[in-house]
Design a protein around this motif. Sequence first.
Motif, PDB file in Angstrom:
ATOM      1  N   ASP A  72     -34.746   8.475  92.365  1.00  0.00           N
ATOM      2  CA  ASP A  72     -35.791   7.551  92.791  1.00  0.00           C
ATOM      3  C   ASP A  72     -36.983   7.659  91.835  1.00  0.00           C
ATOM      4  OD1 ASP A  72     -37.756   6.065  94.073  1.00  0.00           O
ATOM      5  OD2 ASP A  72     -37.196   6.749  96.073  1.00  0.00           O
ATOM      6  N   ILE A  73     -37.378   6.553  91.220  1.00  0.00           N
ATOM      7  CA  ILE A  73     -38.475   6.598  90.246  1.00  0.00           C
ATOM      8  C   ILE A  73     -39.811   6.949  90.913  1.00  0.00           C
ATOM      9  CG2 ILE A  73     -37.359   4.991  88.674  1.00  0.00           C
ATOM     10  CD1 ILE A  73     -39.204   2.791  89.615  1.00  0.00           C
ATOM     11  N   LEU A  74     -39.923   6.753  92.220  1.00  0.00           N
ATOM     12  CA  LEU A  74     -41.152   7.119  92.930  1.00  0.00           C
ATOM     13  C   LEU A  74     -41.316   8.634  93.048  1.00  0.00           C
ATOM     14  CD1 LEU A  74     -41.306   4.454  95.785  1.00  0.00           C
ATOM     15  CD2 LEU A  74     -42.695   4.578  93.712  1.00  0.00           C
ATOM     16  N   LYS A  75     -40.231   9.363  92.748  1.00  0.00           N
ATOM     17  CA  LYS A  75     -40.282  10.825  92.825  1.00  0.00           C
ATOM     18  C   LYS A  75     -40.406  11.462  91.442  1.00  0.00           C
ATOM     19  CE  LYS A  75     -37.730  10.992  97.186  1.00  0.00           C
ATOM     20  NZ  LYS A  75     -36.518  11.470  97.896  1.00  0.00           N
ATOM     21  N   PHE A  76     -40.647  10.621  90.420  1.00  0.00           N
ATOM     22  CA  PHE A  76     -40.866  11.169  89.081  1.00  0.00           C
ATOM     23  C   PHE A  76     -42.120  12.043  89.081  1.00  0.00           C
ATOM     24  CE2 PHE A  76     -38.592   8.026  86.001  1.00  0.00           C
ATOM     25  CZ  PHE A  76     -37.403   8.265  86.661  1.00  0.00           C
ATOM     26  N   ASP A  77     -42.062  13.167  88.372  1.00  0.00           N
ATOM     27  CA  ASP A  77     -43.250  14.003  88.231  1.00  0.00           C
ATOM     28  C   ASP A  77     -43.756  13.952  86.792  1.00  0.00           C
ATOM     29  OD1 ASP A  77     -41.631  15.731  86.691  1.00  0.00           O
ATOM     30  OD2 ASP A  77     -41.082  16.906  88.450  1.00  0.00           O
ATOM     31  N   ASP A  78     -44.785  14.740  86.481  1.00  0.00           N
ATOM     32  CA  ASP A  78     -45.419  14.695  85.162  1.00  0.00           C
ATOM     33  C   ASP A  78     -44.525  15.220  84.040  1.00  0.00           C
ATOM     34  OD1 ASP A  78     -47.661  13.634  86.327  1.00  0.00           O
ATOM     35  OD2 ASP A  78     -48.700  15.560  86.536  1.00  0.00           O
ATOM     36  N   SER A  79     -43.422  15.854  84.384  1.00  0.00           N
ATOM     37  CA  SER A  79     -42.523  16.374  83.357  1.00  0.00           C
ATOM     38  C   SER A  79     -41.717  15.263  82.681  1.00  0.00           C
ATOM     39  CB  SER A  79     -41.562  17.403  83.965  1.00  0.00           C
ATOM     40  OG  SER A  79     -40.670  16.774  84.888  1.00  0.00           O
TER      41      SER A  79
END
Length: 328
Positions: free
Chosen positions: A80-87
Amino acid sequence: DVTSDVKILLPEVEERLEKMIKVIAAQKYPKIEIGLHCNDPYGCPLQEKCFNYLPRHNPLTLSHFKKEKAFSLINDGVTDILKFDDSITLSYKQKIQIQSLRSKREYVDKEGIQSFLNTLAHPLYYLDFETIGTAIPMFDHVKPYQQIPFQFSLHIQASPNSKHEHISYLAEGKDDPRPELLKLLKKHLGIKGSIVAYNAPFEKDKLNKACEVFPAYREWNQKIQARIVDLLNPFKAFYYYNYKQEGSASIKSVLPVLTGKGYDGMEIADGGTASNEYLRVTYGEGVTEKERKAVRKYLEEYCKLDTMAMVKIVEKLIKISTGTVYYS
């Protein structure tokens, strides 16, 4: 002559066919992990089944995101792209897409939109082609699968406040449609003003290829090419983006979010169907005259909507060019 190359490959054909037949005859489709191979060399028709476990906004829907990277994330459980983090490194456009999705708001770059609108000069000619491309060429000087335009729709607006005039062409008979198509375009495209197309390299290429075969139009075509403007550009540049586009800048994604109207309910609603239906009723056997007329009517309606869609999109861009930039 590729005979010697083909002879080397021939022994593999029977073995591969046997494997294909086993797959086709199986009760269930093969359980294979999704990846780049799903589109190599062509898109697998089972993608809808194999990909259906992914959430709606998965990494594969992220604009200009490398497929290899997307599949790597999916295989690592990041679906899910909404769960992407800064990494995860994202481009400016990809950040806009995710921010729009999170906020459920459109993104508007009014200066960018205005810079595009400033490239348009009246009279405006909104142009769209429909094409056929057969494995075995149907006309002289045509390569296998070369796309041959058999239809065009043209909406013309002489001045900013004038009504639009519609002109169309749909080839009759079985002869090469390009001579008549070029003749009519030369008649109606005038000598000045912007010619607006969506994903313009397609129309430009079809004109170039046609004029290679019909050199009487080459000089005219050179002048035409310089006037063509691509309406895809402001959306490809993310001057406008709505989370409902789901990363796509195609006209079928942009039109509904800008105007609330789309291609739903049409008998012919995509270019592939248009091509197949034209081939069927023009060159196929056993087609009644009633059916042929009905399909030609649907083809006219579909191609006309493509250019009217461009008209409505430009009108909407003009209205929202005074909007607010939501993100910087």
